[in-house]
Motif scaffolding. Structure first.
Motif, short mmCIF file in Angstrom:
data_model
loop_
_atom_site.label_atom_id
_atom_site.label_comp_id
_atom_site.label_asym_id
_atom_site.label_seq_id
_atom_site.Cartn_x
_atom_site.Cartn_y
_atom_site.Cartn_z
N ASP A 61 0.81 -1.22 0.00
CA ASP A 61 0.00 0.00 0.00
C ASP A 61 0.85 1.27 0.00
O ASP A 61 0.38 2.34 0.36
CB ASP A 61 -0.95 0.01 1.21
N SER A 62 2.11 1.16 -0.42
CA SER A 62 2.99 2.32 -0.38
C SER A 62 2.64 3.33 -1.48
O SER A 62 2.51 2.96 -2.65
CB SER A 62 4.45 1.89 -0.57
N PRO A 63 2.51 4.60 -1.12
CA PRO A 63 2.27 5.63 -2.15
C PRO A 63 3.48 5.84 -3.05
O PRO A 63 3.37 6.54 -4.07
CB PRO A 63 1.97 6.88 -1.32
N LEU A 64 4.61 5.25 -2.70
CA LEU A 64 5.82 5.41 -3.52
C LEU A 64 5.84 4.47 -4.72
O LEU A 64 6.70 4.60 -5.59
CB LEU A 64 7.07 5.15 -2.67
N VAL A 65 4.90 3.52 -4.77
CA VAL A 65 4.93 2.54 -5.86
C VAL A 65 3.96 2.97 -6.96
O VAL A 65 4.23 3.91 -7.71
CB VAL A 65 4.63 1.12 -5.33
N PHE A 66 2.80 2.37 -7.07
CA PHE A 66 1.94 2.63 -8.22
C PHE A 66 1.28 4.00 -8.18
O PHE A 66 1.06 4.62 -9.22
CB PHE A 66 0.88 1.53 -8.32
N ASP A 67 0.96 4.50 -6.98
CA ASP A 67 0.28 5.80 -6.90
C ASP A 67 1.12 6.92 -7.51
O ASP A 67 0.58 7.91 -8.00
CB ASP A 67 -0.04 6.15 -5.44
N SER A 68 2.44 6.77 -7.45
CA SER A 68 3.33 7.80 -8.00
C SER A 68 3.97 7.36 -9.31
O SER A 68 4.89 8.03 -9.80
CB SER A 68 4.43 8.12 -6.98
N GLY A 69 3.52 6.22 -9.85
CA GLY A 69 4.15 5.70 -11.06
C GLY A 69 5.50 5.09 -10.80
O GLY A 69 6.29 4.89 -11.72
N ASP A 70 5.78 4.77 -9.52
CA ASP A 70 7.09 4.23 -9.13
C ASP A 70 8.22 5.12 -9.65
O ASP A 70 9.17 4.67 -10.30
CB ASP A 70 7.26 2.79 -9.62
N ALA A 71 8.10 6.40 -9.34
CA ALA A 71 9.02 7.42 -9.87
C ALA A 71 10.43 7.26 -9.32
O ALA A 71 10.64 6.72 -8.23
CB ALA A 71 8.48 8.81 -9.54
#
Length: 444
Positions: A61-71
């Protein structure tokens, strides 16, 4: 840094490495001929790299992965520079890196930046912490189906009982220790005295004090990498798991620290045998944040197997003079060497987060001028006192709800670390104890 490479023409491979929230080294291998990328800002890694679990898996559920496009974030070399890795067959140097946002600001999910933020607070008050770390670890024979005590090299003999502070036990593993000291010398890690500890195959090596806590943490992080690498060359596993064997001593990572003022005077020293009021304020700050910081000091379920009464590890929130049963100890010695030994963290802790938690809490106590409870006399295990968290579940809950933690760490780091520990607890507790132990032995 290019000068270093020019002086070490034999180096053919590079490791660009950064510490994740568990203190695991993550990054890239790079042939030397592409080293220009390091200096031109062309090295990137996903921000989520620093927020994977112990198995190296993304946090669900990390916002650093898919929510940010894994930037991607920017990797920038730290001031440590290139460090040789002399145990590898290929001449190699590791380059510790820091993670930055694309606008060149520090990424708050990088544990090294978290420690740097704490040190900036000290700098604003014209104070400098001086710190040192004791590294405990086990050598383990993992060649069979079950991890076991290693044979003395060149023999089939395995020690049957621990031989604490034994010169003979050190001599039995002289080849490993000699190569480890040589690696530390090459890596500019100030490895001092080694002792055999109270577990079979357990050793402690002290890293000398330093007036740059970032370098202290770097030394501890690099020491773990070196010990593991040298051990592999000798056919062992070096494990910093907190409690490898249920019936043997656990491994800690004790830290010592004092604080200097702008003139270089130790502010814990007032010339007396008991130390200054500032020393007591620092003690109180550490104690007030200790329970809520348990997740930093004991980040895995195995960590809490070490924190039990009578096992040479603290269990209660107390302090004392020259007393190894307490969480905080004021070692004996001349007044100008007055310091605090923080004895809670296991060897499995992330040294950057550990020092950030300890030094940040001490500074809070100094700023707030908090009075500590009375010093403990005698065996702390026999005293009634508030307790350190006793389970991983409790530690996670205390950490994520704590106002102390919000004062010590940036919100992103708190959120990322909490998510990581929730996921590890779900995944690892579903495994049988043998599999879980194998993961800890290898990774930690």
């Amino acid at each position: 840094m290019q000068d270093w490479l020019d002086r070490h023409a034999n180096i053919t491979a590079l490791r660009l490495a950064i510490a994740d929230l568990n203190g695991q080294a993550r990054g890239k291998r790079l042939p030397r001929r592409f080293s220009d990328k390091v200096f031109s800002g062309g090295t990137r890694l996903p921000f989520s790299t620093l927020n994977v679990d112990l198995l190296g898996q993304d946090i669900d559920d990390s916002p650093l992965v898919f929510d940010s496009g894994d930037a991607d974030g920017l990797l920038v070399p730290t001031e440590r520079g290139f460090v040789p890795m002399p145990w590898l067959d290929t001449p190699t140097a590791i380059l510790p890196m820091g993670m930055f946002n694309t606008d060149n600001t520090a990424f708050d999910g990088d544990p090294r930046h978290v420690l740097r933020r704490v040190l900036e607070r000290y700098k604003q008050q014209h104070l400098t912490p001086v710190s040192a770390i004791e590294m405990e670890f086990y050598l383990i024979d993992a060649s069979g189906p079950e991890p076991q005590i290693p044979c003395v090299p060149g023999t089939t003999y395995r020690h049957a009982v621990a031989d604490t502070l034994s010169i003979s036990a050190l001599d039995d593993f002289d080849g490993f220790l000699t190569d480890l000291y040589a690696a530390c010398d090459a890596m500019d890690i100030p490895a001092d005295a080694a002792i055999s500890e109270s577990g079979i195959g357990q050793f402690e090596i002290n890293l000398l004090h330093c007036d740059d806590a970032l370098r202290t943490a770097d030394n501890a992080w690099l020491f773990k990498i070196a010990a593991k690498g040298v051990a592999r060359r000798h056919g062992f596993i070096a494990s910093f798991m907190a409690k490898p064997y249920p019936d043997s001593a656990g491994s800690g990572m004790h830290s010592h620290f004092s604080v200097l003022d702008a003139t270089g005077k130790n502010i814990f020293d007032d010339g007396s045998a008991t130390g200054s009021e500032t020393l007591r304020h620092a003690l109180a700050g550490c104690l007030s944040a200790m329970a809520d910081s348990s997740l930093i000091f004991a980040p895995f379920d195995n960590s809490f197997e070490r924190l039990v009464p009578g096992a040479h590890a603290p269990t209660s929130l107390c302090w004392a003079y020259d007393n190894r049963t307490t969480a905080l100890r004021i070692p004996a010695g001349p007044p100008n060497a007055r310091r605090i030994e923080h004895r809670v963290a296991g060897a499995d802790a992330n040294p950057y987060l550990m020092l950030a938690a300890i030094l940040g809490a001490a500074l809070n106590g100094i700023e707030d001028q908090i009075p500590p409870p009375p010093a403990t006399i005698g065996n702390a295990y026999d005293r009634t006192a508030p307790q350190i968290a006793q389970t991983l579940e409790q530690a996670i809950t205390d950490f994520e709800r704590s106002n102390h933690i919000k004062r010590l760490f940036p919100a992103m780091m708190i959120d990322n670390f909490t998510r990581t520990k929730h996921q590890e607890r779900r995944i690892l507790t579903d495994l049988d104890s043998q599999m879980r132990r194998a993961i800890y032995l290898k990774a930690l």
